[in-house]
Design a protein around this motif. Structure first.
Motif, PDB file in Angstrom:
ATOM      1  N   TYR A 182       0.838  -1.199   0.000  1.00  0.00           N
ATOM      2  CA  TYR A 182       0.000   0.000   0.000  1.00  0.00           C
ATOM      3  C   TYR A 182       0.872   1.247   0.000  1.00  0.00           C
ATOM      4  O   TYR A 182       2.074   1.197   0.284  1.00  0.00           O
ATOM      5  CB  TYR A 182      -0.937  -0.002   1.214  1.00  0.00           C
ATOM      6  CG  TYR A 182      -1.850  -1.199   1.251  1.00  0.00           C
ATOM      7  CD1 TYR A 182      -2.956  -1.266   0.413  1.00  0.00           C
ATOM      8  CD2 TYR A 182      -1.597  -2.267   2.103  1.00  0.00           C
ATOM      9  CE1 TYR A 182      -3.801  -2.379   0.438  1.00  0.00           C
ATOM     10  CE2 TYR A 182      -2.428  -3.383   2.131  1.00  0.00           C
ATOM     11  CZ  TYR A 182      -3.524  -3.427   1.289  1.00  0.00           C
ATOM     12  OH  TYR A 182      -4.340  -4.522   1.305  1.00  0.00           O
ATOM     13  N   ARG A 183       0.252   2.367  -0.303  1.00  0.00           N
ATOM     14  CA  ARG A 183       0.958   3.647  -0.362  1.00  0.00           C
ATOM     15  C   ARG A 183       0.938   4.304   1.017  1.00  0.00           C
ATOM     16  O   ARG A 183      -0.091   4.310   1.687  1.00  0.00           O
ATOM     17  CB  ARG A 183       0.319   4.564  -1.396  1.00  0.00           C
ATOM     18  CG  ARG A 183       0.401   4.010  -2.822  1.00  0.00           C
ATOM     19  CD  ARG A 183      -0.513   4.770  -3.770  1.00  0.00           C
ATOM     20  NE  ARG A 183      -0.438   4.241  -5.128  1.00  0.00           N
ATOM     21  CZ  ARG A 183      -1.105   3.184  -5.578  1.00  0.00           C
ATOM     22  NH1 ARG A 183      -1.925   2.531  -4.735  1.00  0.00           N
ATOM     23  NH2 ARG A 183      -0.972   2.775  -6.812  1.00  0.00           N
ATOM     24  N   TYR A 239       1.591   7.844   2.852  1.00  0.00           N
ATOM     25  CA  TYR A 239       1.786   9.282   2.698  1.00  0.00           C
ATOM     26  C   TYR A 239       2.070   9.978   4.023  1.00  0.00           C
ATOM     27  O   TYR A 239       2.423  11.152   4.037  1.00  0.00           O
ATOM     28  CB  TYR A 239       0.546   9.910   2.055  1.00  0.00           C
ATOM     29  CG  TYR A 239       0.219   9.360   0.685  1.00  0.00           C
ATOM     30  CD1 TYR A 239       0.958   9.757  -0.433  1.00  0.00           C
ATOM     31  CD2 TYR A 239      -0.815   8.442   0.497  1.00  0.00           C
ATOM     32  CE1 TYR A 239       0.662   9.254  -1.702  1.00  0.00           C
ATOM     33  CE2 TYR A 239      -1.123   7.935  -0.757  1.00  0.00           C
ATOM     34  CZ  TYR A 239      -0.376   8.345  -1.853  1.00  0.00           C
ATOM     35  OH  TYR A 239      -0.655   7.849  -3.098  1.00  0.00           O
ATOM     36  N   GLN A 261      -7.146   1.841   2.660  1.00  0.00           N
ATOM     37  CA  GLN A 261      -6.685   1.171   1.442  1.00  0.00           C
ATOM     38  C   GLN A 261      -6.990  -0.324   1.482  1.00  0.00           C
ATOM     39  O   GLN A 261      -7.359  -0.924   0.465  1.00  0.00           O
ATOM     40  CB  GLN A 261      -5.179   1.401   1.261  1.00  0.00           C
ATOM     41  CG  GLN A 261      -4.810   2.841   0.924  1.00  0.00           C
ATOM     42  CD  GLN A 261      -3.313   3.019   0.750  1.00  0.00           C
ATOM     43  OE1 GLN A 261      -2.752   2.689  -0.285  1.00  0.00           O
ATOM     44  NE2 GLN A 261      -2.673   3.551   1.790  1.00  0.00           N
ATOM     45  N   ARG A 308      -1.208  -2.488  -4.645  1.00  0.00           N
ATOM     46  CA  ARG A 308      -0.450  -2.142  -5.853  1.00  0.00           C
ATOM     47  C   ARG A 308       0.622  -3.208  -6.075  1.00  0.00           C
ATOM     48  O   ARG A 308       0.972  -3.974  -5.163  1.00  0.00           O
ATOM     49  CB  ARG A 308       0.222  -0.770  -5.692  1.00  0.00           C
ATOM     50  CG  ARG A 308       1.170  -0.694  -4.509  1.00  0.00           C
ATOM     51  CD  ARG A 308       1.896   0.622  -4.454  1.00  0.00           C
ATOM     52  NE  ARG A 308       2.812   0.670  -3.313  1.00  0.00           N
ATOM     53  CZ  ARG A 308       3.689   1.648  -3.121  1.00  0.00           C
ATOM     54  NH1 ARG A 308       3.771   2.641  -3.973  1.00  0.00           N
ATOM     55  NH2 ARG A 308       4.482   1.620  -2.063  1.00  0.00           N
ATOM     56  N   PHE A 323       7.454   4.542  -6.945  1.00  0.00           N
ATOM     57  CA  PHE A 323       6.979   3.458  -6.083  1.00  0.00           C
ATOM     58  C   PHE A 323       7.573   3.574  -4.684  1.00  0.00           C
ATOM     59  O   PHE A 323       6.864   3.506  -3.676  1.00  0.00           O
ATOM     60  CB  PHE A 323       7.348   2.109  -6.706  1.00  0.00           C
ATOM     61  CG  PHE A 323       7.068   0.929  -5.819  1.00  0.00           C
ATOM     62  CD1 PHE A 323       5.805   0.362  -5.776  1.00  0.00           C
ATOM     63  CD2 PHE A 323       8.074   0.379  -5.025  1.00  0.00           C
ATOM     64  CE1 PHE A 323       5.544  -0.735  -4.954  1.00  0.00           C
ATOM     65  CE2 PHE A 323       7.820  -0.713  -4.208  1.00  0.00           C
ATOM     66  CZ  PHE A 323       6.551  -1.266  -4.173  1.00  0.00           C
ATOM     67  N   THR A 334       6.451   6.211  -1.839  1.00  0.00           N
ATOM     68  CA  THR A 334       5.333   5.966  -0.919  1.00  0.00           C
ATOM     69  C   THR A 334       5.452   4.593  -0.262  1.00  0.00           C
ATOM     70  O   THR A 334       4.450   4.007   0.148  1.00  0.00           O
ATOM     71  CB  THR A 334       3.993   6.083  -1.671  1.00  0.00           C
ATOM     72  OG1 THR A 334       4.016   5.233  -2.834  1.00  0.00           O
ATOM     73  CG2 THR A 334       3.726   7.517  -2.090  1.00  0.00           C
ATOM     74  N   THR A 335       6.672   4.081  -0.201  1.00  0.00           N
ATOM     75  CA  THR A 335       6.951   2.851   0.531  1.00  0.00           C
ATOM     76  C   THR A 335       7.425   3.213   1.936  1.00  0.00           C
ATOM     77  O   THR A 335       8.154   4.192   2.113  1.00  0.00           O
ATOM     78  CB  THR A 335       8.034   2.026  -0.193  1.00  0.00           C
ATOM     79  OG1 THR A 335       7.522   1.594  -1.456  1.00  0.00           O
ATOM     80  CG2 THR A 335       8.447   0.814   0.620  1.00  0.00           C
TER      81      THR A 335
END
Length: 501
Positions: free
Chosen positions: A121-122, A124, A141, A148, A186, A189-190
């Motif tokens: 998932y992202r 933030y 999410q 993703r 990618f 946002t890991t």
């Protein structure tokens, strides 16, 4: 120390550092031709900013010194543990990249916290500073099925961020970063990408047999994730390990630092080494005495919270009120927090080598406990609650080199509360009635007032007070100043939580 012997240093200074820190570093090192400063980034633990800062340093070093053969990642608390001649010979004879790389999904490298969801998932928000938003976004999410996939063709590896890369490898990693925009997007946002970015990209661009699965920097962690900090009596330990640098060297280990500087300047390139640290650490911890191989218990040598660290202390007689304020402060953007660390045993503390096991033990080593909690959370700010009667603990913290902020929560203390307090403290039997014990009640009332006055007599530079029925504006201003957050956030907290009672 390093540039004196011909090495080149590309330095990244966190953009959130005080302007005076940046100015001093530039003033001291700006004229050294072997020093370069890269573009600064405001860094956060576990964020993409740490990778971006490293990439900026690599780009600066690669363009300024095109003949450099190796790029060694170090931090400000690293020190070399071998002569420079030894390090040069070792790198020349071992034509490899040194990157710890473990299969992200199959290995047990991650000990605590989320694992697959770091990538799936992202992220933030920062889990340490905005925990509610971090886990709220993750939960949303998951509910919406917003998983993703990883970048096409890229296998994810995980390991220590302290790498040593050859020039050709750096060129390949920078080229891949520039050509595959999906990869940095990618990892941006890991969660905790500094443990996966270079590890994954190096394994993508370099044949496996040319990558050594270990770091050349000696570092060790306890079973609960607390990094080992090295002190003056551990020179022989770090010197004889098969590593070229070590971290974390204590800022107070002046003798160790001086001996390592002297060792680095020597011209011999052969040393006998042995990988004994793991077995030694297991041995001393099994004995129940951390550092017992060398000396007495490590906290008995005295501890300091440390210059640059900040303690936020919430002083409140009603424990449930203090904890409620502390939890609200965390949600409003305050630092990591623990409750009445020195006043009760009910609060859960992480394992700190045994010092956390009882209130009397914590009370004998207050500053050491607070320093270890800061290191456990890898933080520079920490909030605790304190009973007003425990003025000695506050004096102890005040006399340290740390920054101190104190918030007094003034609540209504009536006769019924004083009666209940006397019973909880064992001063009166449970069946005692208020009318039978007014002399004791009046004595307790005077004591509580004296405690509050003693707090003011400390003349603290950053002292704030909340009264039970303060207006939202007044309370918001005090909260914002105490937590060092915007007034808007402080007022929102006041509106949501006042009156504290």
């Amino acid at each position: 120390m390093l540039t004196k012997h011909g090495d080149k240093i590309a330095i990244h200074v966190d953009k959130s550092a005080a302007p005076a820190v940046w100015s001093q570093i530039v003033e001291e090192l700006g004229d050294d031709p072997n020093v370069a400063f890269c573009d600064r980034v405001k860094c956060g633990w576990g964020e993409w900013s740490l990778v971006l800062a490293t990439l900026n340093a690599l780009k600066m070093a690669r363009s300024k010194w095109p003949d450099a053969t190796h790029f060694y990642f170090i931090s400000g608390d690293c020190m070399p543990t071998k002569p420079r001649a030894y390090i040069a010979r070792y790198l020349e004879e071992n034509d490899k990249d040194f990157v710890e790389h473990n299969d992200f999904y199959e290995s047990d490298w991650i000990k605590t916290g989320i694992k697959e969801d770091r990538l799936r998932y992202r992220h933030y928000f920062n889990e340490r500073t905005r925990k509610a938003l971090f886990y709220g976004a993750l939960k949303l999410q998951r509910a919406l099925g917003m998983e993703r996939s990883t970048p096409k063709g890229l296998t994810i590896y995980i390991g220590s961020q302290w790498c040593v890369l050859r020039r050709s490898t750096v060129d390949k990693v920078l080229a891949l970063t520039a050509s595959r925009k999906d990869i940095p997007r990618f990892f941006a946002t890991t969660w905790i990408p500094d443990e996966t970015y270079f590890q994954s990209l190096v394994m993508h661009v370099v044949p496996r047999e040319q990558v050594e699965n270990r770091t050349l920097t000696f570092l060790a962690f306890s079973d609960y994730g607390l990094p080992l900090v090295f002190h003056d009596d551990q020179y022989d330990l770090v010197r004889t390990q098969p590593h070229l640098f070590t971290r974390k060297v204590s800022e107070n280990a002046l003798s160790l630092r001086e001996r390592l500087r002297d060792l680095f300047s020597q011209d011999f390139d052969r040393m006998v080494t042995a990988d004994t640290a793991g077995a030694l650490f297991e041995y001393v911890t099994r004995r129940g005495r951390v550092g017992g191989r060398y000396t007495e218990r490590f906290w008995e040598r005295g501890g300091k919270i440390g210059r640059g660290n900040e303690m936020l202390v919430v002083v409140c007689k009603k424990y449930h009120v203090g904890k409620r304020f502390m939890n609200a402060a965390r949600r409003a953007g305050g630092p990591m927090a623990h409750g009445y660390v020195f006043d009760e045993d009910a609060g859960a503390l992480p394992a700190l080598g045994g010092i956390e096991t009882s209130t009397p033990k914590r009370g004998r080593h207050r500053r050491a406990v607070l320093r270890m909690l800061l290191e456990y959370h890898d933080a520079e700010r920490l909030m605790i609650c304190l009973d007003p009667s425990n003025i000695d603990a506050l004096r102890d913290i005040r006399d340290d080199q740390c920054n101190l902020r104190v918030m007094e929560l003034r609540t209504d203390i009536d006769d019924d509360y004083l009666l209940g307090h006397a019973k909880r403290a064992g001063l009166l039997p449970d069946e005692a009635r208020l009318e039978d014990c007014m002399p004791l009640i009046r004595t307790l009332d005077r004591q509580f007032r004296d405690d509050s006055n003693a707090l003011r007599d400390l003349n603290l530079a950053h002292f704030y007070t909340l009264n039970l029925h303060d207006s939202a504006d007044l309370a918001g201003e005090q909260i914002a100043r105490f937590l060092d957050i915007p007034f808007k956030n402080g007022r929102e907290m006041a509106v949501a939580e006042m009156p504290f009672n």
